[in-house]
Motif scaffolding. Structure first.
Motif, short mmCIF file in Angstrom:
data_model
loop_
_atom_site.label_atom_id
_atom_site.label_comp_id
_atom_site.label_asym_id
_atom_site.label_seq_id
_atom_site.Cartn_x
_atom_site.Cartn_y
_atom_site.Cartn_z
N GLY A 34 0.78 -1.25 0.00
CA GLY A 34 0.00 0.00 0.00
C GLY A 34 0.80 1.28 0.00
N ALA A 35 2.13 1.21 -0.10
CA ALA A 35 2.90 2.46 -0.21
C ALA A 35 2.58 3.11 -1.55
CB ALA A 35 4.40 2.17 -0.10
N THR A 36 2.36 4.42 -1.54
CA THR A 36 1.99 5.11 -2.78
C THR A 36 2.99 6.19 -3.16
OG1 THR A 36 0.57 6.45 -1.38
CG2 THR A 36 -0.50 4.71 -2.64
N ARG A 37 3.98 6.44 -2.30
CA ARG A 37 5.03 7.42 -2.60
C ARG A 37 6.34 6.66 -2.67
NH1 ARG A 37 3.72 12.95 -2.41
NH2 ARG A 37 1.51 13.10 -1.95
N ILE A 38 7.01 6.76 -3.79
CA ILE A 38 8.23 5.97 -3.98
C ILE A 38 9.35 6.85 -4.49
CG2 ILE A 38 9.27 4.07 -5.29
CD1 ILE A 38 7.23 3.07 -3.20
N ASP A 39 10.55 6.64 -3.90
CA ASP A 39 11.74 7.36 -4.36
C ASP A 39 12.54 6.50 -5.32
OD1 ASP A 39 10.97 9.28 -2.61
OD2 ASP A 39 12.83 9.31 -1.44
N GLY A 40 13.12 7.14 -6.29
CA GLY A 40 14.03 6.45 -7.18
C GLY A 40 15.15 7.39 -7.55
N SER A 41 16.31 6.80 -7.94
CA SER A 41 17.33 7.67 -8.50
C SER A 41 17.67 7.14 -9.88
CB SER A 41 18.57 7.78 -7.61
OG SER A 41 19.15 6.54 -7.37
N ILE A 42 17.60 8.05 -10.82
CA ILE A 42 17.80 7.72 -12.20
C ILE A 42 19.25 7.25 -12.39
CG2 ILE A 42 18.29 10.15 -12.76
CD1 ILE A 42 16.62 9.66 -15.36
N ARG A 43 19.42 6.17 -13.14
CA ARG A 43 20.73 5.57 -13.36
C ARG A 43 21.40 5.17 -12.03
NH1 ARG A 43 22.22 4.48 -18.85
NH2 ARG A 43 24.43 3.91 -18.84
N CYS A 44 20.57 5.05 -10.97
CA CYS A 44 21.08 4.70 -9.63
C CYS A 44 21.99 5.80 -9.06
CB CYS A 44 21.84 3.38 -9.64
SG CYS A 44 20.80 2.00 -9.20
N LEU A 45 21.77 7.03 -9.48
CA LEU A 45 22.62 8.12 -9.00
C LEU A 45 22.18 8.54 -7.59
CD1 LEU A 45 24.79 10.24 -9.15
CD2 LEU A 45 23.46 11.48 -10.84
N GLY A 46 22.64 7.75 -6.62
CA GLY A 46 22.36 8.03 -5.21
C GLY A 46 23.52 7.56 -4.37
N ALA A 47 23.44 7.75 -3.06
CA ALA A 47 24.53 7.35 -2.16
C ALA A 47 24.68 5.83 -2.16
CB ALA A 47 24.27 7.86 -0.76
N GLY A 48 25.86 5.36 -1.76
CA GLY A 48 26.12 3.92 -1.73
C GLY A 48 25.99 3.36 -3.13
N ALA A 49 25.24 2.27 -3.27
CA ALA A 49 25.03 1.69 -4.60
C ALA A 49 23.87 2.37 -5.31
CB ALA A 49 24.79 0.19 -4.48
N GLY A 50 23.41 3.47 -4.79
CA GLY A 50 22.29 4.20 -5.39
C GLY A 50 20.96 3.69 -4.86
N ASN A 51 19.89 4.26 -5.41
CA ASN A 51 18.55 3.91 -4.92
C ASN A 51 17.88 2.96 -5.92
OD1 ASN A 51 19.25 7.02 -4.60
ND2 ASN A 51 18.31 6.31 -2.71
N THR A 52 16.59 2.80 -5.79
CA THR A 52 15.84 2.04 -6.79
C THR A 52 16.00 2.80 -8.11
OG1 THR A 52 14.27 1.65 -5.01
CG2 THR A 52 13.60 0.99 -7.23
N GLN A 53 16.43 2.10 -9.15
CA GLN A 53 16.76 2.81 -10.40
C GLN A 53 15.47 3.27 -11.07
OE1 GLN A 53 19.74 0.79 -12.63
NE2 GLN A 53 19.60 2.18 -14.39
N THR A 54 15.28 4.58 -11.16
CA THR A 54 13.97 5.12 -11.53
C THR A 54 13.44 4.59 -12.86
OG1 THR A 54 14.72 7.13 -10.44
CG2 THR A 54 12.61 7.25 -11.55
N GLU A 55 14.29 4.66 -13.90
CA GLU A 55 13.76 4.29 -15.22
C GLU A 55 13.40 2.81 -15.27
OE1 GLU A 55 16.74 5.20 -14.44
OE2 GLU A 55 18.32 4.23 -15.59
N VAL A 56 14.15 1.98 -14.54
CA VAL A 56 13.82 0.56 -14.48
C VAL A 56 12.51 0.36 -13.72
CG1 VAL A 56 14.64 -1.73 -13.80
CG2 VAL A 56 16.29 0.01 -14.54
N LEU A 57 12.37 1.11 -12.64
CA LEU A 57 11.15 1.03 -11.83
C LEU A 57 9.92 1.39 -12.65
CD1 LEU A 57 9.79 0.70 -9.01
CD2 LEU A 57 10.24 3.13 -8.64
N ILE A 58 10.05 2.41 -13.49
CA ILE A 58 8.90 2.81 -14.31
C ILE A 58 8.50 1.66 -15.25
CG2 ILE A 58 8.02 4.51 -15.98
CD1 ILE A 58 8.78 5.51 -13.01
N ALA A 59 9.51 1.02 -15.85
CA ALA A 59 9.23 -0.10 -16.75
C ALA A 59 8.53 -1.23 -15.99
CB ALA A 59 10.54 -0.60 -17.37
N VAL A 60 9.05 -1.54 -14.80
CA VAL A 60 8.48 -2.64 -14.00
C VAL A 60 7.05 -2.29 -13.58
CG1 VAL A 60 8.69 -3.89 -11.81
CG2 VAL A 60 10.73 -3.46 -13.21
#
Lengths: 340, 294
Positions: free
Chosen positions: A214-240
């Motif tokens: 039921g979570a409706t707000r989701i963070d992503g970082s495009i191309r995984c451009l975030g701290a550490g190994a990055g976040n949920t990769q936004t463009e991949v998330l959109i496809a999924v």
């Protein structure tokens, strides 16, 4: 294009700041924000990696004043809303007000998962400024579900419109995320969000678990451009999410193009799960410690993994970057005494 | 030497810890503890120690103003603003441990001499007490253009007042770094860590000095000398390691262990405030008695 059922916040211009040592330029921010706005991304977060006022010797000085970056992003977008992050104890209401005056529409007020009560004033102030306001509970993996619910309820009581479960260390496993989102959905009446890190290659799995509950707000970082190994990769998330029949309202081809043509060149090297990134998730350490630990490892001639594991043992929280040098110096001293 | 009579306003944790510290003083004589809750642990302890106790707040004290010449105010910023006015009218000196900042700000080893005649002194913040001496020590050797401090304290030792207004901590401390520490620009960060057992207060001080040539030896010595001075009134104040030098950046790591008087030893952040308050009051007392003697 129907109504969006999942609202995405793109964090590369904030979380990604860690990965490039806070060296964003106005040109880069304008190019990324324009591309994201074009792809119909609803929220774009812009701030120093550690939030407003984060530019410091402790976390790294910003190349460009973040207010300039925020102003540039605001003036670039037509539909997207610009968001800022604020960690009470680092940034203050003064900076939040300044950002609001520049045209920011959303404030995300972040605390360590047990310290929600230091955000009461800032959440109330953000609401007063007319901003959509998010409570952001960081390092959520460090506490049992009941504690997380208690702290989330506090943020709800201060007036937050949304509360996020933030897996700052990328340490959660999918069943743990499921349990937490479920408990929050049962106890809160506001929207729930999830912010993942990919240190254990679980950002996508955790995000999907959160959405299922039921979570409706989701963070992503495009191309995984975030701290550490990055976040949920936004463009991949959109496809999924498209495949799963969700509607994010984001144009898949366009966001793929932004990732490939605009964001990839910003990265000093492609984001991958390196041994240090993996250890962050495994030891439960704040993702932005990565580059600082690598620098300390070089300076003191010790394995960066030893530093990160020790920091995990000491239950160091987000923002304690000074402990990295402290612990590294200690380990190197111990090694020297062991040799003599 | 004649001791100067003092009283404590506020019978909470801070007030009670002050009681233990003042008991050891050679120049201060604690006579009175003032609270508003007759069942508070602080007032009970005060009674057990044989001090005169008042449970009707400032009003009760003003009915018997001869009980003390110096008051420690460990109530709240809001209450202190009212107390400060009333106590000034009554001709009392007041040490303000709240964030009200009515009087000048004092870091004992840096600027106490300037404010001996003030009738109200405030102590900035715990982070300021722990870090401004170091900024000052470095600035004495080479001008500091930027100083930044990070204070990490255990969640348990951060009281409701600090939590409700954490910007006040960062803003007040940053101002102190500039105005008292001498840095051209100051910044302060505070972090709460909930680990169990609770962690000790830690402070990291980063300074950027003006010149590219950094006199490492002189700066290290100045920092060490300052640590010794602070230790004379906060015994658990110490360097965690030698100062680090990197170009014109100097990093100093401090740890503050509390004396464990009434508050637990991990809450060095509270200990350094009560210890600094007693230190200032002692300087005041010495000043008063020396004037009386001549």
């Amino acid at each position: 294009m129907g109504e969006r059922n999942i609202l995405i916040t793109e964090v590369a211009l904030r979380d990604g700041s860690h990965a490039i040592r806070h060296q964003y330029t106005v040109d880069q921010v304008v190019a990324v924000a324009k591309g994201l706005d074009d792809a119909n991304v609803p929220y774009i977060e812009v701030s120093h990696g550690d939030g407003l006022g984060g530019s410091s010797l402790q976390y790294g000085l910003s190349l460009t004043n973040e207010m300039e970056l925020i102003e540039a992003a605001v003036s670039t977008v037509t539909n997207a809303k610009i968001a800022v992050l604020l960690l009470p104890g680092i940034g203050t209401m003064k900076e939040l007000k300044q950002a609001a005056q520049l045209g920011v529409k959303m404030a995300r007020i972040a605390t360590h998962v047990t310290e929600a009560d230091i955000s009461a004033q800032h959440i109330a102030f953000a609401k007063e400024l007319g901003l959509e306001t998010v409570g952001f509970l960081m390092m959520a993996h460090m506490v049992p579900t009941e504690k997380l619910v208690e702290q989330a309820k506090l943020m709800e009581s201060y007036g937050a419109d949304v509360v996020y479960v933030v897996d700052s260390a990328g340490a959660f496993l999918p069943h743990e995320v499921k349990e937490r989102i479920q408990a929050l959905k049962n106890s809160l009446s506001i929207e729930i969000g999830f912010h993942g890190h990919n240190n254990l290659s679980l950002a996508m799995a955790n995000t999907l678990a959160a959405i299922e509950e039921g979570a409706t707000r989701i963070d992503g970082s495009i191309r995984c451009l975030g701290a550490g190994a990055g976040n949920t990769q936004t463009e991949v998330l959109i496809a999924v999410l498209n495949r799963l029949g969700n509607n994010t309202g984001i144009d898949l081809y366009k966001i793929m193009d932004v990732a490939e043509n605009i964001v990839a060149p910003i990265l000093e090297k492609p984001q991958e799960i390196t041994k240090d990134g993996l250890i962050l998730g495994y030891a439960g350490v704040y993702s932005s410690f990565l580059l600082h630990a690598q620098a300390a490892s070089k300076k003191f001639g010790i394995d960066s993994r030893d530093i990160l594991v020790e920091l995990g043992k000491r239950k160091v929280v987000g923002g304690q970057e000074d402990m990295i040098i402290d612990v590294a110096a200690e380990i190197s001293k111990q090694k020297q005494t062991a040799h003599t | 030497m004649n001791k100067v009579k003092v009283g404590i306003l506020g019978s909470g944790n801070i007030g009670t810890d002050l009681m233990y510290k003042i008991r050891r003083s050679d120049v201060l004589e604690l006579t009175t503890v003032i609270g508003i809750d007759p069942s508070s642990d602080g007032l009970k302890k005060a009674k057990d120690f044989g001090y005169y106790t008042i449970d009707t707040g400032i009003k009760g004290f003003l009915e018997n103003p001869d009980l003390a010449d110096i008051l420690f105010d460990a109530t709240s910023a809001k209450a202190h603003i009212r107390h400060a006015k009333l106590l000034k009218q009554a001709g009392k000196k007041v040490l303000d441990l709240t964030p009200a900042a009515v009087g000048p700000s004092v870091i004992p080893p840096v600027n106490i001499a300037k404010h001996l005649d003030a009738d109200n002194i405030n102590l900035i913040t715990c982070g300021g007490q722990a870090t401004i001496p170091i900024v000052h020590a470095i600035n004495k050797v080479q001008p500091v253009k930027y100083a930044e401090i990070v204070a990490t304290i255990s969640s348990k030792s951060a009281g409701p007042g600090t939590r409700a207004n954490i910007d006040e901590f960062t803003e007040t401390t940053a101002r102190g770094i500039e105005e008292i520490g001498g840095a051209k620009k100051g910044k302060a960060i505070i972090i709460l860590n909930p680990a169990e057992p609770p962690i000790m207060m830690r402070d990291t001080i980063y300074c950027l000095v003006e010149n590219d040539f950094v006199d490492q030896k002189k700066i290290t010595q100045s920092v060490k000398d300052m640590v010794e001075v602070v230790q004379s009134y906060v015994p658990g104040y110490r360097l965690r390691q030698e100062p680090l030098f990197d170009g014109n950046k100097i990093t100093v790591f401090i740890e503050v262990e509390g004396a464990g008087d009434y508050l637990p030893t991990y809450s060095g952040n509270l200990d350094i405030m009560t210890a600094a308050a007693v230190k200032v009051a002692e300087e005041w007392a010495k000043n008063i008695t020396s004037k009386v003697n001549v």
